[in-house]
Scaffold this active site. Sequence first.
Site, PDB file in Angstrom:
ATOM      1  N   CYS A 174      37.055 -35.805 -19.276  1.00  0.00           N
ATOM      2  CA  CYS A 174      35.798 -35.603 -18.555  1.00  0.00           C
ATOM      3  C   CYS A 174      35.159 -36.981 -18.396  1.00  0.00           C
ATOM      4  CB  CYS A 174      34.866 -34.653 -19.317  1.00  0.00           C
ATOM      5  SG  CYS A 174      33.297 -34.404 -18.479  1.00  0.00           S
ATOM      6  N   HIS A 228      44.335 -32.656 -11.148  1.00  0.00           N
ATOM      7  CA  HIS A 228      43.530 -32.772  -9.926  1.00  0.00           C
ATOM      8  C   HIS A 228      44.392 -32.511  -8.692  1.00  0.00           C
ATOM      9  CE1 HIS A 228      39.861 -34.359 -11.775  1.00  0.00           C
ATOM     10  NE2 HIS A 228      40.688 -34.849 -12.682  1.00  0.00           N
ATOM     11  N   GLU A 259      35.411 -27.569  -9.685  1.00  0.00           N
ATOM     12  CA  GLU A 259      36.032 -27.859 -10.977  1.00  0.00           C
ATOM     13  C   GLU A 259      36.656 -26.638 -11.654  1.00  0.00           C
ATOM     14  OE1 GLU A 259      34.319 -30.132 -14.063  1.00  0.00           O
ATOM     15  OE2 GLU A 259      33.186 -31.446 -12.707  1.00  0.00           O
ATOM     16  N   CYS A 298      32.049 -35.218 -10.434  1.00  0.00           N
ATOM     17  CA  CYS A 298      33.223 -35.076 -11.314  1.00  0.00           C
ATOM     18  C   CYS A 298      33.822 -36.468 -11.460  1.00  0.00           C
ATOM     19  CB  CYS A 298      34.231 -34.101 -10.706  1.00  0.00           C
ATOM     20  SG  CYS A 298      35.717 -33.862 -11.696  1.00  0.00           S
ATOM     21  N   GLY A 309      37.542 -36.573 -11.248  1.00  0.00           N
ATOM     22  CA  GLY A 309      37.858 -36.228  -9.860  1.00  0.00           C
ATOM     23  C   GLY A 309      37.660 -37.412  -8.922  1.00  0.00           C
TER      24      GLY A 309
HETATM   25  N1  LIG Z   1      36.595 -29.244 -15.344  1.00  0.00           N
HETATM   26  C1  LIG Z   1      37.431 -30.328 -15.892  1.00  0.00           C
HETATM   27  C2  LIG Z   1      36.758 -31.011 -17.099  1.00  0.00           C
HETATM   28  C3  LIG Z   1      35.486 -31.783 -16.722  1.00  0.00           C
HETATM   29  C4  LIG Z   1      35.747 -32.886 -15.728  1.00  0.00           C
HETATM   30  C5  LIG Z   1      34.529 -33.488 -15.037  1.00  0.00           C
HETATM   31  N2  LIG Z   1      33.239 -32.949 -15.349  1.00  0.00           N
HETATM   32  C6  LIG Z   1      34.529 -35.020 -15.116  1.00  0.00           C
HETATM   33  O1  LIG Z   1      33.454 -35.645 -15.084  1.00  0.00           O
HETATM   34  O2  LIG Z   1      35.653 -35.598 -15.168  1.00  0.00           O
HETATM   35  C7  LIG Z   1      38.801 -29.746 -16.306  1.00  0.00           C
HETATM   36  O3  LIG Z   1      38.862 -28.577 -16.692  1.00  0.00           O
HETATM   37  O4  LIG Z   1      39.790 -30.502 -16.243  1.00  0.00           O
END
Ligand SMILES: N[C@H](CCC[C@H](N)C(=O)O)C(=O)O
Length: 276
Positions: A75, A161, A210, A219, A222
């Site tokens: 994250c 991703h 997400e 994100c 992301g």
């Molecule tokens: N939903 C993402 C985790 C949080 C990623 C995001 N909030 C960031 O800032 O990288 C997953 O399940 O891989």
Amino acid sequence: MPVKFTKMHGAGNDFVMIDTISQRIKLRPRDIRKIADRRRGIGCDQVLLVEPPGQANADFRYRIFNADGSEAGQCGNGARCFARFVRHRRLTHLQTMVVEAGNSLMTLTMRDNHEVEVDMGPPRFAPKDIPLHREHEALEYDLVAAGEQLRIGALSMGNPHAILRVDAIDDGSLERLGEAIRSHEDFPEGNNAGFLEIVDRRNVRLRVFERGVGETEACGSGACAAVVYGQRMGWLDDRVTVELTGGKLDIYWQGDNNSVLMTGPTAISFEGTIRL
Ligand SMILES: N[C@H](CCC[C@H](N)C(=O)O)C(=O)O
């Protein structure tokens, strides 16, 4: 059981930060869902736990739980808030710290104005590392989602991703395709579905649907994944500003097995105690 927390966000991607070093607690998925619930709990995109390191060369371990209770391996926005949080709670005075997240190590460096630079490590492209059910690694993959024939980028930043280039981020693609891409059967662990608009070689706009949450205002991983995909396709330079709904992130990648560096903001919203 009363649990102390700090509510934070990084470019609008919001978190409940919990120090489980000075608070000896174990949280179950239903506790995470309650904390994340925007009506019955505190409300957040992810719950981030601070733990003692598991490796000698790390200062902390960092665990990430999505609002649905699922655990993630990375994250990016949360990593920045993590660095500010552990200093805010006097768990360290380090300006630069090494943190374990999933099976990777990240280096977090404090910058001016509560900004933090994160060494996110190198992107991973092998289908087995994403993971993605494909025989061979490629720059792009064909994918049929919601009945539409798409060409997507796919890679791991420590979490999966999928990135679709669009003419405009508000063209309805996320609403029409977000869930279908995010939960596509070819991604056995799901993915974070990014919708990428190229403004020029150094500026892009991005929205991300997400895994475990839905659309967030930003994100971090992301943003890294989208820039890596765009660079490999020849659309972007090595340093790119990513404009997301909640703010801007600075992404820098020199290709190959180099780390992706992300710099961006952190904010402390409030602190409190929740009874679980
Ligand atoms: N939903 C993402 C985790 C949080 C990623 C995001 N909030 C960031 O800032 O990288 C997953 O399940 O891989």
